[in-house]
Design a protein around this motif. Structure first.
Motif, PDB file in Angstrom:
ATOM      1  N   LEU A 171      32.298  81.610  79.978  1.00 27.62           N
ATOM      2  CA  LEU A 171      31.173  81.787  78.995  1.00 27.62           C
ATOM      3  C   LEU A 171      30.322  82.980  79.027  1.00 27.62           C
ATOM      4  O   LEU A 171      30.067  83.784  77.973  1.00 27.62           O
ATOM      5  N   ILE A 172      30.018  83.458  80.309  1.00 28.11           N
ATOM      6  CA  ILE A 172      29.113  84.835  80.504  1.00 28.11           C
ATOM      7  C   ILE A 172      30.158  85.925  80.222  1.00 28.11           C
ATOM      8  O   ILE A 172      29.700  86.948  79.664  1.00 28.11           O
ATOM      9  N   GLU A 173      31.308  85.873  80.638  1.00 27.22           N
ATOM     10  CA  GLU A 173      32.013  86.960  80.266  1.00 27.22           C
ATOM     11  C   GLU A 173      32.197  87.335  78.694  1.00 27.22           C
ATOM     12  O   GLU A 173      32.246  88.297  78.513  1.00 27.22           O
ATOM     13  N   ARG A 174      32.375  86.234  77.973  1.00 30.94           N
ATOM     14  CA  ARG A 174      32.664  86.211  76.746  1.00 30.94           C
ATOM     15  C   ARG A 174      31.437  86.779  76.161  1.00 30.94           C
ATOM     16  O   ARG A 174      31.278  87.412  75.167  1.00 30.94           O
ATOM     17  N   LEU A 175      30.180  86.166  76.569  1.00 32.89           N
ATOM     18  CA  LEU A 175      28.949  86.420  75.741  1.00 32.89           C
ATOM     19  C   LEU A 175      28.743  88.148  76.298  1.00 32.89           C
ATOM     20  O   LEU A 175      28.060  88.676  75.236  1.00 32.89           O
ATOM     21  N   ASP A 176      28.900  88.427  77.418  1.00 32.59           N
ATOM     22  CA  ASP A 176      28.686  89.877  77.700  1.00 32.59           C
ATOM     23  C   ASP A 176      29.504  90.776  76.776  1.00 32.59           C
ATOM     24  O   ASP A 176      28.925  91.778  76.279  1.00 32.59           O
ATOM     25  N   GLU A 177      30.664  90.351  76.261  1.00 26.23           N
ATOM     26  CA  GLU A 177      31.706  91.016  75.453  1.00 26.23           C
ATOM     27  C   GLU A 177      31.063  90.808  73.980  1.00 26.23           C
ATOM     28  O   GLU A 177      30.902  92.012  73.321  1.00 26.23           O
ATOM     29  N   PHE A 178      30.634  89.802  73.557  1.00 29.12           N
ATOM     30  CA  PHE A 178      30.125  89.442  72.480  1.00 29.12           C
ATOM     31  C   PHE A 178      28.876  90.639  72.158  1.00 29.12           C
ATOM     32  O   PHE A 178      28.700  90.857  70.986  1.00 29.12           O
ATOM     33  N   LEU A 179      27.992  90.636  73.093  1.00 31.59           N
ATOM     34  CA  LEU A 179      26.879  91.528  73.020  1.00 31.59           C
ATOM     35  C   LEU A 179      27.332  92.828  73.275  1.00 31.59           C
ATOM     36  O   LEU A 179      26.160  93.787  73.363  1.00 31.59           O
ATOM     37  N   GLY A 180      28.325  93.338  73.574  1.00 30.26           N
ATOM     38  CA  GLY A 180      28.923  94.759  73.624  1.00 30.26           C
ATOM     39  C   GLY A 180      28.599  95.234  74.989  1.00 30.26           C
ATOM     40  O   GLY A 180      28.034  96.356  75.141  1.00 30.26           O
TER      41      GLY A 180
ATOM     42  N   LEU B 164      32.258  83.407  70.193  1.00 27.64           N
ATOM     43  CA  LEU B 164      33.095  83.851  71.620  1.00 27.64           C
ATOM     44  C   LEU B 164      34.302  83.580  71.730  1.00 27.64           C
ATOM     45  O   LEU B 164      34.810  83.727  72.688  1.00 27.64           O
ATOM     46  N   ASN B 165      35.008  83.215  70.464  1.00 29.50           N
ATOM     47  CA  ASN B 165      36.464  83.159  70.541  1.00 29.50           C
ATOM     48  C   ASN B 165      36.963  82.055  71.628  1.00 29.50           C
ATOM     49  O   ASN B 165      38.072  82.132  72.003  1.00 29.50           O
ATOM     50  N   PHE B 166      36.394  81.111  71.900  1.00 30.63           N
ATOM     51  CA  PHE B 166      36.778  79.902  72.601  1.00 30.63           C
ATOM     52  C   PHE B 166      37.831  79.214  71.688  1.00 30.63           C
ATOM     53  O   PHE B 166      37.718  79.210  70.525  1.00 30.63           O
ATOM     54  N   LYS B 167      38.798  78.679  72.257  1.00 31.87           N
ATOM     55  CA  LYS B 167      39.717  77.903  71.686  1.00 31.87           C
ATOM     56  C   LYS B 167      38.933  76.296  71.641  1.00 31.87           C
ATOM     57  O   LYS B 167      38.357  76.073  72.314  1.00 31.87           O
ATOM     58  N   TRP B 168      39.380  75.455  70.570  1.00 30.05           N
ATOM     59  CA  TRP B 168      38.969  74.329  70.364  1.00 30.05           C
ATOM     60  C   TRP B 168      38.975  73.341  71.197  1.00 30.05           C
ATOM     61  O   TRP B 168      38.298  72.251  71.361  1.00 30.05           O
ATOM     62  N   ASP B 169      39.843  73.555  72.169  1.00 35.13           N
ATOM     63  CA  ASP B 169      40.117  72.589  73.369  1.00 35.13           C
ATOM     64  C   ASP B 169      39.371  73.043  74.307  1.00 35.13           C
ATOM     65  O   ASP B 169      39.634  72.450  75.515  1.00 35.13           O
ATOM     66  N   GLU B 170      38.560  74.162  74.457  1.00 35.72           N
ATOM     67  CA  GLU B 170      38.011  74.730  75.713  1.00 35.72           C
ATOM     68  C   GLU B 170      36.459  74.269  75.636  1.00 35.72           C
ATOM     69  O   GLU B 170      35.829  74.846  76.516  1.00 35.72           O
ATOM     70  N   VAL B 171      35.908  73.920  74.617  1.00 35.50           N
ATOM     71  CA  VAL B 171      34.600  74.082  74.315  1.00 35.50           C
ATOM     72  C   VAL B 171      33.757  72.833  74.789  1.00 35.50           C
ATOM     73  O   VAL B 171      32.569  72.917  74.996  1.00 35.50           O
ATOM     74  N   HIS B 172      34.369  71.865  74.957  1.00 36.60           N
ATOM     75  CA  HIS B 172      33.484  70.337  75.106  1.00 36.60           C
ATOM     76  C   HIS B 172      32.680  70.498  76.248  1.00 36.60           C
ATOM     77  O   HIS B 172      31.323  70.090  76.314  1.00 36.60           O
ATOM     78  N   ASP B 173      33.200  70.971  77.536  1.00 36.80           N
ATOM     79  CA  ASP B 173      32.352  70.729  79.085  1.00 36.80           C
ATOM     80  C   ASP B 173      31.395  71.934  78.817  1.00 36.80           C
ATOM     81  O   ASP B 173      30.305  71.428  79.383  1.00 36.80           O
TER      82      ASP B 173
END
Lengths: 220, 220
Positions: free
Chosen positions: B110-119, A88-97
């Motif tokens: 998360l949901i925005e990116r998931l949506d995009e990831f799934l096309g 999902l192309n998150f940055k490594w500093d954005e994923v923890h929460d």
DNA sequence: AAAAATTTTTAGATTTACCTAAAAATAAAA
DNA sequence: TTTTATTTTTAGGTAAATCTAAAAATTTTT
């Protein structure tokens, strides 16, 4: 079956136990942003369930079952972090929460399939090892960057500080996982470290150097 | 910010409101596997928060805010179902329970990116439409298979029954989403329907035919 | 080893989401 | 239009996870 909250306590105790044998009530309270009295209550409950060994006033240790449960949560947390960064192309500093929430989804099948989908990764985006489904960690040997001396080289393979501020700082300096580095100088005055990073010179403070893990290739 | 439980109530009310205007306490209780007294408690709380309109003894309706919240949960649920089927190779009858948990993870990013990831999928694995991030559903027009007559053809695009038993049954018959079908006969005796499915004849009961949605191409 | 400081536990309350049993309101049947 | 049945609400209570304030145990300092 544990509640969301019980899982968080187990995970916290597990991480604290990496530093001290007996984990203290106050340490748990601080880590979980709660009060010592609440921790005592929960510890009793976990002890009743056989997840921790507890002697009044002496702190806790995880039982075998408790430890396995904790490791399983750590596994889920780290796999989800890989998903967030790799897919999902998150940055490594954005994923923890977000991973903090995802780690509590309780489907074994889900995690097995996620693991496979991600190609059975051995480490999360911060270089922390991901246990396999039997709870076993791959053997890894890191050296803290601060322990290297002039001429030493190696590859950045982890960090021991996960704050967004720290990770953003590393990113800006170009010090991301997998980068090859060589120590070119260590300043006497403040202990800051001069690093050669693909022909670029980068200077980092002693404090930063403490929190970078290197898989060493030895002397040049 | 709503609790996990509040979100589930809103979602349940939303789905029940698709059939009746005023949603009754008992209907909610049955759907949520809880007691009417508990529902009354929660309804009051949701009313205080401005998420439902509530008149004692008259049932509830969602407010605009309540409806938007519910649609957002539906969106998350359906996107996660697509993820589970498309990326992790779950079967369409295995995804509901896990999605039920995943839908409560509360990161917009998360949901925005998931949506995009799934096309940007428009429908979940059961053909149910996925609202976009503004809560808008794509217009779709389905006909229930039971309403077709001999000679009619079309494509299977959804189901109105999500039980594992039903979905497994369809799978075994080869009646999965996207399949083109033609009605070859309707039995007078029991109302069962004879279907032509890529040169294969399949017979389904009236009960099954009720729960299959077809996007019709009209008469042959 | 006594005093002081710190850590931990107990006691008693609070909040959330639930429950049961009984009362009240509404709807359906006689 | 009473009576009966159903639905919904109220009243009072429970369990989980938290809290504050005070008491008890442990550790550190003098």
């Amino acid at each position: 079956m544990q509640s969301y909250t019980e899982e968080n306590y187990l995970k916290t105790i597990y991480h604290l136990a990496e530093k001290t044998i007996n984990v203290q009530t106050n340490a748990i309270a601080e880590q979980m942003q709660t009060k010592p009295a609440s921790v005592t209550d929960m510890i009793k409950k976990l002890a009743d369930k056989g997840l921790v060994d507890y002697i009044k006033y002496q702190g806790v240790t995880l039982t075998e079952t408790g430890k396995n449960t904790a490791i399983d949560i750590v596994r889920k947390h780290r796999l989800w972090e890989v998903f967030l960064v790799d897919k999902l192309n998150f940055k490594w500093d954005e994923v923890h929460d977000v991973a903090e929430e995802l780690e509590h989804i309780k489907s074994i099948e889900l995690i097995e399939r996620l693991d496979e989908f991600l190609g059975f990764p051995k480490a999360d985006p911060h270089g922390d090892p991901i246990p396999d489904k039997n709870g076993r960690f791959a053997k890894t040997q890191f050296i803290k960057l601060i322990e290297l001396t002039i001429g030493d080289q190696g590859t950045i393979t982890g960090v021991t500080q996960h704050s967004s501020a720290f990770l953003k700082h590393l990113e800006k300096l170009g010090l991301t996982l997998g980068k090859k580095i060589q120590i070119s100088d260590v300043t006497d005055f403040d202990g800051s470290v001069e690093i050669l990073l693909s022909d670029k010179q980068v200077n980092i403070s002693r404090e930063v150097a403490k929190h970078i893990l290197i898989s060493s290739n030895g002397k040049n």
